[in-house]
Design an enzyme around this catalytic site. Structure first.
Site, PDB file in Angstrom:
ATOM      1  N   LYS A 184     -25.249 -14.220 -14.020  1.00 32.99           N
ATOM      2  CA  LYS A 184     -25.020 -13.005 -13.229  1.00 32.99           C
ATOM      3  C   LYS A 184     -24.599 -13.372 -11.806  1.00 32.99           C
ATOM      4  CE  LYS A 184     -27.598  -9.190 -11.035  1.00 32.99           C
ATOM      5  NZ  LYS A 184     -27.591  -9.767  -9.669  1.00 32.99           N
ATOM      6  N   SER A 188     -26.866 -10.509 -19.727  1.00 31.40           N
ATOM      7  CA  SER A 188     -27.953  -9.882 -20.474  1.00 31.40           C
ATOM      8  C   SER A 188     -28.842  -9.110 -19.516  1.00 31.40           C
ATOM      9  CB  SER A 188     -28.792 -10.948 -21.187  1.00 31.40           C
ATOM     10  OG  SER A 188     -29.967 -10.383 -21.741  1.00 31.40           O
ATOM     11  N   TYR A 215     -33.817 -18.454 -21.631  1.00 32.82           N
ATOM     12  CA  TYR A 215     -32.686 -17.540 -21.807  1.00 32.82           C
ATOM     13  C   TYR A 215     -32.517 -16.661 -20.576  1.00 32.82           C
ATOM     14  CZ  TYR A 215     -29.845 -13.808 -23.877  1.00 32.82           C
ATOM     15  OH  TYR A 215     -28.850 -12.884 -24.129  1.00 32.82           O
TER      16      TYR A 215
END
Length: 273
Positions: A164, A143, A156
């Site tokens: 990542k 994201s 989140y």
């Protein structure tokens, strides 16, 4: 498709496949003639989603990705039905968690699904993919919030930042493993209409994200950062570079949302900085 992973008869495993990006990916891979395993937590939603794949060779598996034993069971079921996976799409996600003072159990659930889920999936499926010796892919759904860390749902953001870094480390390890033809990739969607949300004009549809993802995978991209109908690639690049500059310029963290840097960021975004 020119990439051998997308060849007809190859096997794609998708978590979070009952709706949104996961379902769009399942439809796209099935349209290429791939065998598709759709995994999610709700049996009824899975069955309804699979019924829309128009006679493709599909299996469904109710799976909680936060449970390692369940993910290993998914691997075994796929192996028994289809064989070794050629493409693993770790897409399952939860947005539970909230801010820094929210319930710790919600934070743990967020980490269990969003971070440990892809780790478990990789640990379960990758060894056989590597051992087989042919081309294969692992795609983890990250994201932009895991990169620029906007205020709001800190849990989140933390899970996606961790994913990542994990995916970067995974790709480094894979490319330095002798004989390994498995590659890792990080999908970074923009604003996307997912789940049962009403579509907004500024958002992309899941099918647009999947189109962008497949094209990037064909090119061999690791970072697959998607624009949307409001944010261009150039805007994403600016925001990512500004966030990194908080460290190199010794600014306050999250300076993009700090009143002391409001004008500076606006000038920078306008090309004046």
């Amino acid at each position: 498709m020119s990439h051998p992973v997308f060849a007809p008869g190859n096997v794609a495993v998708i978590t979070g496949a009952a709706m949104g990006i996961g379902l769009a990916a399942a439809k796209r891979f099935a349209s290429l003639g791939m065998k598709v395993c759709m995994a999610d937590t709700d049996a009824d939603e899975l069955a309804a989603a699979a019924a829309g794949l128009n006679g493709a060779e599909v299996m469904t598996a109710v799976t909680d990705v936060s449970d390692l034993a369940a993910v290993e069971g998914l691997r075994d079921a796929v192996a028994a039905r289809f064989g070794v996976a050629d493409l693993l799409f770790n897409n399952a996600v939860t947005r539970i968690g909230g801010g820094v003072w929210e319930d710790l159990d919600d934070w743990r659930k967020s980490m269990d699904v969003n971070y440990w889920g892809p780790v478990y999936g990789t640990r379960a499926f990758a060894p056989a993919m590597i051992e087989r010796g042919g081309p294969a892919m692992i795609v983890n759904a990250g994201s932009k919030q895991g990169i620029t860390n906007p205020p709001g749902n800190a849990a989140y953001n933390v899970t996606k930042a961790a994913l990542k870094h994990y995916t970067e480390a995974l790709q480094h390890t894979l490319r330095n493993t002798e004989g390994c033809q498995v590659t890792a990739h990080l999908l970074v969607p923009g604003w996307t209409t997912t789940g049962k949300k009403q579509h907004q004009p500024g958002a992309w549809l899941p099918e647009q994200v999947v189109d962008h993802m497949v094209a990037a995978l064909e090119r061999g991209d690791f970072y697959i950062v998607c624009p949307d109908n409001e944010v261009t690639t150039e805007m994403d690049n600016q925001r990512i570079l500004w966030a990194a500059g908080d460290i190199t310029e010794n600014r306050a963290p999250l300076s993009r949302w700090h009143p002391d840097y409001k004008v500076a960021f606006e000038d920078y975004a306008a090309g004046k900085g």
